[in-house]
Design an enzyme around this catalytic site. Sequence first.
Site, PDB file in Angstrom:
ATOM      1  N   ASP A   8       0.915  -1.224   0.166  1.00  0.00           N
ATOM      2  CA  ASP A   8      -0.019   0.024  -0.058  1.00  0.00           C
ATOM      3  C   ASP A   8       0.912   1.315   0.050  1.00  0.00           C
ATOM      4  O   ASP A   8       1.943   1.214   0.091  1.00  0.00           O
ATOM      5  CB  ASP A   8      -0.948  -0.052   1.226  1.00  0.00           C
ATOM      6  CG  ASP A   8      -0.143  -0.397   2.575  1.00  0.00           C
ATOM      7  OD1 ASP A   8       0.860   0.091   2.446  1.00  0.00           O
ATOM      8  OD2 ASP A   8      -0.988  -1.278   3.372  1.00  0.00           O
TER       9      ASP A   8
ATOM     10  N   ASP B 113       1.434   5.180   1.499  1.00  0.00           N
ATOM     11  CA  ASP B 113       1.199   6.171   2.668  1.00  0.00           C
ATOM     12  C   ASP B 113       1.776   7.347   2.283  1.00  0.00           C
ATOM     13  O   ASP B 113       2.538   7.538   1.687  1.00  0.00           O
ATOM     14  CB  ASP B 113       1.990   5.751   4.024  1.00  0.00           C
ATOM     15  CG  ASP B 113       1.619   4.285   4.428  1.00  0.00           C
ATOM     16  OD1 ASP B 113       0.330   4.058   4.224  1.00  0.00           O
ATOM     17  OD2 ASP B 113       2.343   3.329   4.814  1.00  0.00           O
TER      18      ASP B 113
ATOM     19  N   ASP C  24      10.423   4.296  12.249  1.00  0.00           N
ATOM     20  CA  ASP C  24      11.239   3.542  12.915  1.00  0.00           C
ATOM     21  C   ASP C  24      12.654   3.247  12.371  1.00  0.00           C
ATOM     22  O   ASP C  24      13.745   3.453  12.886  1.00  0.00           O
ATOM     23  CB  ASP C  24      10.425   2.232  13.345  1.00  0.00           C
ATOM     24  CG  ASP C  24       9.682   1.685  12.110  1.00  0.00           C
ATOM     25  OD1 ASP C  24       9.676   2.226  10.997  1.00  0.00           O
ATOM     26  OD2 ASP C  24       8.824   0.674  12.303  1.00  0.00           O
TER      27      ASP C  24
HETATM   28  P1  ATP Z   1       4.344  -2.741   5.327  1.00  0.00           P
HETATM   29  O1  ATP Z   1       2.973  -1.782   5.369  1.00  0.00           O
HETATM   30  O2  ATP Z   1       4.831  -3.015   4.308  1.00  0.00           O
HETATM   31  O3  ATP Z   1       3.945  -3.592   6.482  1.00  0.00           O
HETATM   32  P2  ATP Z   1       5.073  -0.049   6.217  1.00  0.00           P
HETATM   33  O4  ATP Z   1       6.596   0.363   6.289  1.00  0.00           O
HETATM   34  O5  ATP Z   1       4.535   0.815   5.103  1.00  0.00           O
HETATM   35  O6  ATP Z   1       5.118  -1.439   5.881  1.00  0.00           O
HETATM   36  P3  ATP Z   1       2.969   0.790   7.979  1.00  0.00           P
HETATM   37  O7  ATP Z   1       2.669   0.058   9.413  1.00  0.00           O
HETATM   38  O8  ATP Z   1       2.147   0.922   6.781  1.00  0.00           O
HETATM   39  O9  ATP Z   1       4.440   0.141   7.621  1.00  0.00           O
HETATM   40  O10 ATP Z   1       3.753   2.129   8.278  1.00  0.00           O
HETATM   41  C1  ATP Z   1       4.094   3.284   7.414  1.00  0.00           C
HETATM   42  C2  ATP Z   1       5.155   4.055   7.985  1.00  0.00           C
HETATM   43  O11 ATP Z   1       4.890   4.470   9.274  1.00  0.00           O
HETATM   44  C3  ATP Z   1       6.408   3.031   8.333  1.00  0.00           C
HETATM   45  O12 ATP Z   1       7.179   2.896   7.168  1.00  0.00           O
HETATM   46  C4  ATP Z   1       7.152   4.010   9.451  1.00  0.00           C
HETATM   47  O13 ATP Z   1       7.838   4.909   8.916  1.00  0.00           O
HETATM   48  C5  ATP Z   1       6.033   4.403  10.181  1.00  0.00           C
HETATM   49  N1  ATP Z   1       5.712   3.601  11.321  1.00  0.00           N
HETATM   50  C6  ATP Z   1       4.638   2.622  11.138  1.00  0.00           C
HETATM   51  N2  ATP Z   1       4.854   1.922  12.527  1.00  0.00           N
HETATM   52  C7  ATP Z   1       5.502   2.753  13.289  1.00  0.00           C
HETATM   53  C8  ATP Z   1       6.164   2.408  14.442  1.00  0.00           C
HETATM   54  N3  ATP Z   1       5.443   1.623  15.391  1.00  0.00           N
HETATM   55  N4  ATP Z   1       7.085   3.194  14.834  1.00  0.00           N
HETATM   56  C9  ATP Z   1       7.658   4.049  14.070  1.00  0.00           C
HETATM   57  N5  ATP Z   1       7.258   4.423  12.866  1.00  0.00           N
HETATM   58  C10 ATP Z   1       6.238   3.696  12.453  1.00  0.00           C
HETATM   59 MG    MG Z   2       2.391   0.454   4.584  1.00  0.00          MG
END
Ligand code: ATP
Ligand code: MG
Length: 424
Positions: A56, A58, A134
């Site tokens: 997805d 963001d 993170d």
């Molecule tokens: P995926 O969607 O593939 O699981 P993602 O990196 O996009 O991975 P998301 O949970 O969708 O993860 O979060 C989007 C972004 O928000 C992350 O890439 C990170 O920058 C930030 N983020 C999400 N959760 C956390 C957290 N617990 N602590 C710090 N930053 C976070």
């Molecule tokens: Mg994501």
Amino acid sequence: MRIQPRIIPRSEHPISRSDISDNALKVLYRLSNAGYKAYLVGGGIRDLMLGHKPKDFDVVTDARPEQIRELFRNSRLIGRRFRLAHVRFGDEIIEVSTFRAAHHITDGERHIEDGRIIRDNVYGDIDDDVWRRDFTVNALFYNIDDFSIIDYVGAMADIEAQQLRMIGDAAARYREDPVRMLRAIRFAVKLGFTIHPDTEKPIYELNHLLNDIPPARLFEEFMKLFMGGQSLKIYHLLRRYDLFQHLFPLTQQMLDQDETRTDGMLCRAFLSTDERVREDKPVTPGFLIAALLWPSLAELVEEYKSNGLTDQDAIMLASDAVLSRQITSISFPRRFTQMARDIWLLQSRLKHRRGKRPMRLLSHPRFRAAYDFLLLRAEAGEDVQEMVDWWTEFSEKHQDRIGESHHGRARLRRSGRRHKPRRV
Ligand code: ATP
Ligand code: MG
């Protein structure tokens, strides 16, 4: 002091607009045209940089949640701990959040207890926002105004080195949000990265902090960890960092008692789950729950039976005991624990092979799942091969009578998920 980012112009990175979903582009352009800053951030851009297909997209912006809400009719605001907007296009949701400020700022909109972020609605700019993310690979920004990528944290170098590195002091970041320990494992496996030593080391000391995470949040994380097609690797890493015991305390007890048998069962269950994902067959956590808790259940069933209970009664009581303990760590929704119960109960019914009972069992909606579970037990070395052979022959002969297919109706949506995880 403001840190100067590295700006990678369009000519020096591989991400083109055609890689980005039309809906994400629409959101970026609408924000930009309204005079706001708008960037693609997080997993979407990370995955594109690595040549993966993003799950997805963001978006992050300096528009406030209410302003985003006004700009998009198809949006709604969600989250209390972390307010953001979901912009919906049919099945696809673009998550739009407002820049958050770095963690040293404190006022009424941020609430921290014991180093843990409880609420985080202090807004800032891009160079505030980057520090609360993170891992470095998750902190790249794609600027829709000039198609450049902005790197404050050395993410490009880490991508080059294929390493996962926490932004800032890893131990402090895990204390703020212990789920980041699970995310470290998940991304390391998903991306095939090593975890940087400084990012890895504190996990050994802080793994117990997972005990304080709400079981509902751990369920969301469980799904991402184990239903993504790499559950076997994830399991090995969770055990290596002693995280597993905090997710599945009962299973850990059985591993401590009889490593070979319990581990054998679990590995086979994970392997077959991963295979099903790869073959695009439906998977549900019910089957995994049944496997993960089977050794604990079996032990308890034996105890109850030696106290005079019947097979069925012993299984029912033991299921209650084992599941009610498990959901204090991870709150599995009832439909999934119910599937585990059914599978367990049917293991006992599979023993009866006389008269009309086998035919009736064959049409049970969970027959396939229970039969597959029996196979798993045989592979794991339980003395049930003779039953397996009998049921294999019987079910092949009466194929038309078999109930619903393997893992049941609960086909998981793999795309366009409806709700996004809460986060810090
Ligand atoms: P995926 O969607 O593939 O699981 P993602 O990196 O996009 O991975 P998301 O949970 O969708 O993860 O979060 C989007 C972004 O928000 C992350 O890439 C990170 O920058 C930030 N983020 C999400 N959760 C956390 C957290 N617990 N602590 C710090 N930053 C976070
Ligand atoms: Mg994501």
